[in-house]
Motif scaffolding. Structure first.
Motif, PDB file in Angstrom:
ATOM      1  N   ALA A 158       0.819  -1.212   0.000  1.00  0.00           N
ATOM      2  CA  ALA A 158       0.000   0.000   0.000  1.00  0.00           C
ATOM      3  C   ALA A 158       0.855   1.266   0.000  1.00  0.00           C
ATOM      4  O   ALA A 158       0.650   2.173  -0.818  1.00  0.00           O
ATOM      5  CB  ALA A 158      -0.942  -0.017   1.204  1.00  0.00           C
ATOM      6  N   ALA A 159       1.817   1.353   0.913  1.00  0.00           N
ATOM      7  CA  ALA A 159       2.626   2.582   1.030  1.00  0.00           C
ATOM      8  C   ALA A 159       3.350   2.888  -0.262  1.00  0.00           C
ATOM      9  O   ALA A 159       3.363   4.035  -0.732  1.00  0.00           O
ATOM     10  CB  ALA A 159       3.622   2.444   2.177  1.00  0.00           C
ATOM     11  N   TRP A 160       3.969   1.878  -0.854  1.00  0.00           N
ATOM     12  CA  TRP A 160       4.778   2.120  -2.049  1.00  0.00           C
ATOM     13  C   TRP A 160       3.897   2.437  -3.249  1.00  0.00           C
ATOM     14  O   TRP A 160       4.311   3.184  -4.142  1.00  0.00           O
ATOM     15  CB  TRP A 160       5.668   0.917  -2.325  1.00  0.00           C
ATOM     16  N   ASN A 161       2.687   1.899  -3.282  1.00  0.00           N
ATOM     17  CA  ASN A 161       1.761   2.288  -4.334  1.00  0.00           C
ATOM     18  C   ASN A 161       1.271   3.714  -4.123  1.00  0.00           C
ATOM     19  O   ASN A 161       1.008   4.432  -5.089  1.00  0.00           O
ATOM     20  CB  ASN A 161       0.598   1.303  -4.411  1.00  0.00           C
ATOM     21  N   GLY A 162       1.162   4.146  -2.863  1.00  0.00           N
ATOM     22  CA  GLY A 162       0.871   5.552  -2.608  1.00  0.00           C
ATOM     23  C   GLY A 162       1.954   6.455  -3.166  1.00  0.00           C
ATOM     24  O   GLY A 162       1.675   7.491  -3.792  1.00  0.00           O
ATOM     25  N   LEU A 163       3.223   6.062  -2.966  1.00  0.00           N
ATOM     26  CA  LEU A 163       4.332   6.827  -3.545  1.00  0.00           C
ATOM     27  C   LEU A 163       4.261   6.824  -5.072  1.00  0.00           C
ATOM     28  O   LEU A 163       4.542   7.845  -5.717  1.00  0.00           O
ATOM     29  CB  LEU A 163       5.663   6.243  -3.087  1.00  0.00           C
ATOM     30  N   ALA A 164       3.912   5.675  -5.658  1.00  0.00           N
ATOM     31  CA  ALA A 164       3.814   5.584  -7.117  1.00  0.00           C
ATOM     32  C   ALA A 164       2.703   6.477  -7.646  1.00  0.00           C
ATOM     33  O   ALA A 164       2.853   7.122  -8.693  1.00  0.00           O
ATOM     34  CB  ALA A 164       3.590   4.137  -7.542  1.00  0.00           C
ATOM     35  N   ILE A 165       1.578   6.520  -6.945  1.00  0.00           N
ATOM     36  CA  ILE A 165       0.484   7.409  -7.351  1.00  0.00           C
ATOM     37  C   ILE A 165       0.968   8.852  -7.374  1.00  0.00           C
ATOM     38  O   ILE A 165       0.731   9.598  -8.335  1.00  0.00           O
ATOM     39  CB  ILE A 165      -0.719   7.233  -6.405  1.00  0.00           C
ATOM     40  N   SER A 166       1.664   9.262  -6.317  1.00  0.00           N
ATOM     41  CA  SER A 166       2.176  10.637  -6.261  1.00  0.00           C
ATOM     42  C   SER A 166       3.169  10.909  -7.387  1.00  0.00           C
ATOM     43  O   SER A 166       3.114  11.958  -8.048  1.00  0.00           O
ATOM     44  CB  SER A 166       2.844  10.891  -4.901  1.00  0.00           C
ATOM     45  N   GLY A 167       4.097   9.973  -7.619  1.00  0.00           N
ATOM     46  CA  GLY A 167       5.082  10.167  -8.678  1.00  0.00           C
ATOM     47  C   GLY A 167       4.458  10.239 -10.054  1.00  0.00           C
ATOM     48  O   GLY A 167       4.829  11.092 -10.879  1.00  0.00           O
ATOM     49  N   LEU A 168       3.504   9.360 -10.323  1.00  0.00           N
ATOM     50  CA  LEU A 168       2.851   9.365 -11.637  1.00  0.00           C
ATOM     51  C   LEU A 168       2.006  10.618 -11.829  1.00  0.00           C
ATOM     52  O   LEU A 168       1.913  11.135 -12.949  1.00  0.00           O
ATOM     53  CB  LEU A 168       2.002   8.106 -11.788  1.00  0.00           C
ATOM     54  N   CYS A 169       1.383  11.104 -10.761  1.00  0.00           N
ATOM     55  CA  CYS A 169       0.623  12.359 -10.880  1.00  0.00           C
ATOM     56  C   CYS A 169       1.543  13.527 -11.208  1.00  0.00           C
ATOM     57  O   CYS A 169       1.207  14.388 -12.038  1.00  0.00           O
ATOM     58  CB  CYS A 169      -0.146  12.629  -9.594  1.00  0.00           C
ATOM     59  N   ALA A 170       2.721  13.555 -10.563  1.00  0.00           N
ATOM     60  CA  ALA A 170       3.675  14.625 -10.868  1.00  0.00           C
ATOM     61  C   ALA A 170       4.116  14.554 -12.319  1.00  0.00           C
ATOM     62  O   ALA A 170       4.135  15.568 -13.036  1.00  0.00           O
ATOM     63  CB  ALA A 170       4.884  14.520  -9.932  1.00  0.00           C
ATOM     64  N   ALA A 171       4.473  13.345 -12.782  1.00  0.00           N
ATOM     65  CA  ALA A 171       4.916  13.202 -14.167  1.00  0.00           C
ATOM     66  C   ALA A 171       3.780  13.487 -15.145  1.00  0.00           C
ATOM     67  O   ALA A 171       3.983  14.138 -16.175  1.00  0.00           O
ATOM     68  CB  ALA A 171       5.465  11.796 -14.388  1.00  0.00           C
ATOM     69  N   GLY A 172       2.591  13.006 -14.840  1.00  0.00           N
ATOM     70  CA  GLY A 172       1.479  13.194 -15.751  1.00  0.00           C
ATOM     71  C   GLY A 172       1.107  14.654 -15.939  1.00  0.00           C
ATOM     72  O   GLY A 172       0.853  15.103 -17.058  1.00  0.00           O
ATOM     73  N   THR A 173       1.076  15.398 -14.843  1.00  0.00           N
ATOM     74  CA  THR A 173       0.665  16.798 -14.938  1.00  0.00           C
ATOM     75  C   THR A 173       1.773  17.694 -15.470  1.00  0.00           C
ATOM     76  O   THR A 173       1.512  18.639 -16.224  1.00  0.00           O
ATOM     77  CB  THR A 173       0.202  17.315 -13.564  1.00  0.00           C
ATOM     78  N   LEU A 174       3.018  17.416 -15.105  1.00  0.00           N
ATOM     79  CA  LEU A 174       4.116  18.281 -15.524  1.00  0.00           C
ATOM     80  C   LEU A 174       4.618  17.960 -16.933  1.00  0.00           C
ATOM     81  O   LEU A 174       5.185  18.829 -17.603  1.00  0.00           O
ATOM     82  CB  LEU A 174       5.268  18.189 -14.535  1.00  0.00           C
ATOM     83  N   LEU A 175       4.431  16.718 -17.385  1.00  0.00           N
ATOM     84  CA  LEU A 175       4.871  16.325 -18.731  1.00  0.00           C
ATOM     85  C   LEU A 175       3.715  16.225 -19.707  1.00  0.00           C
ATOM     86  O   LEU A 175       3.911  15.875 -20.870  1.00  0.00           O
ATOM     87  CB  LEU A 175       5.601  14.974 -18.674  1.00  0.00           C
TER      88      LEU A 175
END
Length: 672
Positions: free
Chosen positions: A412-429
């Protein structure tokens, strides 16, 4: 023949299901059996991608003679540290207290109450390097258990008392001077040649880098311009060095766990979800060509190699795989010789690739092989196209090799980190597929990991395990939901984050204002773990500061802001004493000094609104929501309430330090 671990959900435990060792999973049944037989408990802790765990398993746990000793003298428990971080934390603290160091595999011997009286890490099958053989350890400890029970009792009692003693923690707010001090200490530990901090082995400093990014990007004047320049240099040099290093997979994207040397040349080849999730976010937020390239390649790696059929992300790829001779070897999947490059690419391109990637006849790794390092990224478009073709052909050639094992449990925790990382990449790229993947992972956590209102830690193949979530699970998932809200504008994720935060505040809170790692109603261990420093991923407390502060910024509910500040005060002493292990706390403090900055971008969808949203999301540490005026659900996000376009144009509303400024319609004005 299989043992009890055949029924486990953990891939790591399943790796040991055919050992001749009569393994038990952690639980009261194992301790009851030890008491019935009047034998000690041998606890072995590791994880699926751990190279030396595999070595010890092959040397000892697969050996009939060693297994016979273990079965005769002990009740043996195998634990996946990623599945039970609470158990791991307690006995890692004991191991470090008793030996002065820690790591995995971890080997601890316990009495019937779970109190440790011996601890170590890897033990060889034969005496070497000053270490006794594992069978010698097994025999001597059991001999002491039988012949010197009073000594065992005294040792167990002493260690248990040490673990259960919770010193009163000093609390104070982190000041601007503290942030400057942290940067000075980091500068004293900075490697000016290769970037990064400290000596070998060298780990990717994901959280420290994000703190430095916020530090150099904060608004307002700074007195010490020399310190600011130093922070900017440490940030840029470290990001550039890691991007071109052997630790980064120059063909398929994604980062290995760490480098064994100062120059980032040779990695420990396992690839962990938590590392890549964090580095994905760090590089996405870096407004540079290198940052955008590394972020996109790392996000693509996550979607290509770690995405599960259920929409979550697997934990890790192993360091080891089969070499050309069919033997398990670390790095076999990733290392190359000049001859292999020529075979895959032809003579001319092979020599060009060897020069560009630093592949030498002597080798930079083992057995004459080399890791791939990108010595420079071509500036010429023709050369860039040539590099893309070479990478594609080498990827095809590498695909013919035996792939490393994948630990496909969903944490769960690491998927939470992945969600945050993908949101950053998705919105900024501007890559919607990354945000869509983040949303799918969030749905899995919501549908599978939430049971009777409680968050559970792991699942596999869509079936949830029985282990309760710990603080890092609640904090990382809540933060992931809040980042998903900011990426999509879907107010449902704000409500789901609130449920997790409220549960954590009710069941994990400590009397001093911080948090414990386990809930008040969780399984009682020898001690109640409580991590204050960040390690490979943020500790639960530092991530909770971010989640609470973000929720407060989105809603204006001051009690969450207060809880964030109280928790940060508990973490403050470490931040100036050992800032390398407090990067996420420092990043939170840097954001909180400005409120954090809150930006509501309101307008009809289109290029104008997108430009404002991008400028807002590039503000370090900012909380950003985007919506159309009067859109359904906007009233459920307080930061969007009562916001409208200005003169018919999309507008950005900025609040900082509890004060709102006039709305702006130009990205340049917003950046200023």
């Amino acid at each position: 023949m299989v043992n009890r671990l055949a029924n486990a959900t953990s891939p790591y435990l399943l790796q040991h299901a055919q050992n001749p060792v009569d393994w038990w999973e952690w639980g009261p049944e194992a301790f009851a059996e030890a008491k019935r037989r009047n034998v000690p408990v041998l606890l072995s802790v590791g994880y699926a991608a751990c190279h030396w765990c595999h070595v010890m398993a092959h040397e000892s746990f697969e050996d009939d003679a060693t297994a016979a000793l273990m079965n005769d003298f002990y009740v043996n428990i195998k634990v996946d540290r990623e599945e039970r971080p609470d158990v791991d934390a307690v006995y890692m603290a004991a191991t470090q207290a008793m030996t002065g160091h820690g790591g995995w595999p971890m080997t601890v011997v316990l009495d019937h109450d779970g109190r440790p009286f011996f601890a170590g890490t890897y033990f060889p099958d034969q005496p070497r390097h000053g270490q006794p053989a594992f069978r010698q350890v097994l025999t001597s400890l059991f001999d002491a258990w039988v012949k010197r029970p009073d000594d065992i009792e005294a040792a167990a009692g002493q260690i248990a008392a040490h673990l259960s003693t919770e010193a009163a923690l000093a609390t104070r707010q982190i000041t601007d001077e503290d942030l400057d001090t942290a940067v000075r200490i980091l500068a004293s530990e900075f490697d000016p040649m290769a970037g990064g901090f400290g000596g070998a082995p060298k780990f990717p400093p994901s959280m420290v880098v994000e703190f430095l990014r916020r530090y150099v990007g904060r608004p307002g004047p700074r007195v010490d311009e020399a310190l600011l320049r130093q922070a900017r240099h440490m940030l840029a040099r470290t990001l550039q060095a890691m991007a071109g290093s052997g630790m980064y997979d120059q063909l398929g994207g994604g980062f290995a766990r760490y480098a064994v040397d100062l120059g980032w040349v040779v990695p420990h080849f396992e690839k962990m979800l938590y590392d890549n999730a964090q580095l994905l976010a760090v590089y996405a937020r870096t407004d540079s060509d290198t940052g955008r390239r590394i972020a996109a390649e790392t996000a693509d790696f996550l979607l290509r190699e770690l995405l599960t059929a259920e929409g979550g992300f697997a934990s890790a790829l192993d360091a080891d795989s089969l070499n050309a001779s069919g033997e398990s070897e670390e790095g076999a999947f990733y290392a190359w010789t000049p001859a292999e490059l020529v075979e895959a690419l032809g003579h001319s391109r092979g020599e060009w690739a060897a020069e560009l990637f630093g592949v030498t006849a002597e080798g930079t790794f083992e057995h004459g092989t080399s890791t791939l390092q990108l010595r420079h990224f071509p500036s010429d478009t023709h050369e860039q196209a040539r590099l893309a073709e070479v990478r594609a052909r080498l990827l095809d050639a590498r695909a013919q090799r035996t792939r490393p094992h994948r630990d496909d449990k969903v944490v769960a925790a690491w998927n939470g980190l992945a969600i945050s990382g993908l949101c950053a990449a998705g919105t900024l790229l501007d890559r919607q597929e990354y945000v869509d993947a983040a949303a799918a992972a969030a749905e899995l956590l919501l549908d599978v990991h939430m049971v009777d209102g409680r968050l559970l830690r792991v699942s596999r193949d869509g079936a949830v395990g029985r282990h309760a979530g710990v603080l890092e699970d609640y904090a990382c998932v809540a933060m992931g939901y809040l980042d998903l809200l900011q990426a999509t504008g879907d107010a449902r994720w704000l409500a789901e984050a609130k449920l997790l935060l409220d549960d954590a505040l009710a069941r994990f809170r400590a009397e001093d204002g911080g948090f414990h790692d386990t809930a008040a109603d969780a399984e009682a261990l020898v001690s109640r773990p409580r991590e204050l420093g960040d390690n490979a991923s943020p500790c639960g407390q530092s991530m909770m500061v971010h989640a609470l502060a973000t929720y407060a910024a989105l809603t204006g509910e001051g009690s969450y802001r207060t809880a964030a500040e109280e928790t940060l005060a508990v973490l403050a002493p470490l931040s100036t004493r050992s800032p390398r292990f407090a990067g996420w706390s420092l990043a939170a403090a840097e954001a909180l000094r400005d409120g954090p900055v809150e930006v509501a971008v309101v307008g009809r969808p289109g290029a104008e609104r997108d430009a404002l949203a991008l400028a807002a999301r590039r503000i370090p540490g900012a909380v950003v929501v985007v919506g159309a005026p009067g859109a359904p659900g906007a009233t459920l996000i307080p930061l969007l309430e009562q916001r409208a376009e200005v003169d018919g144009r999309p507008a950005a509303y900025v609040c900082r330090e509890m004060v709102c400024e006039r709305p702006v319609t130009e990205p340049a004005d917003l950046s200023r």
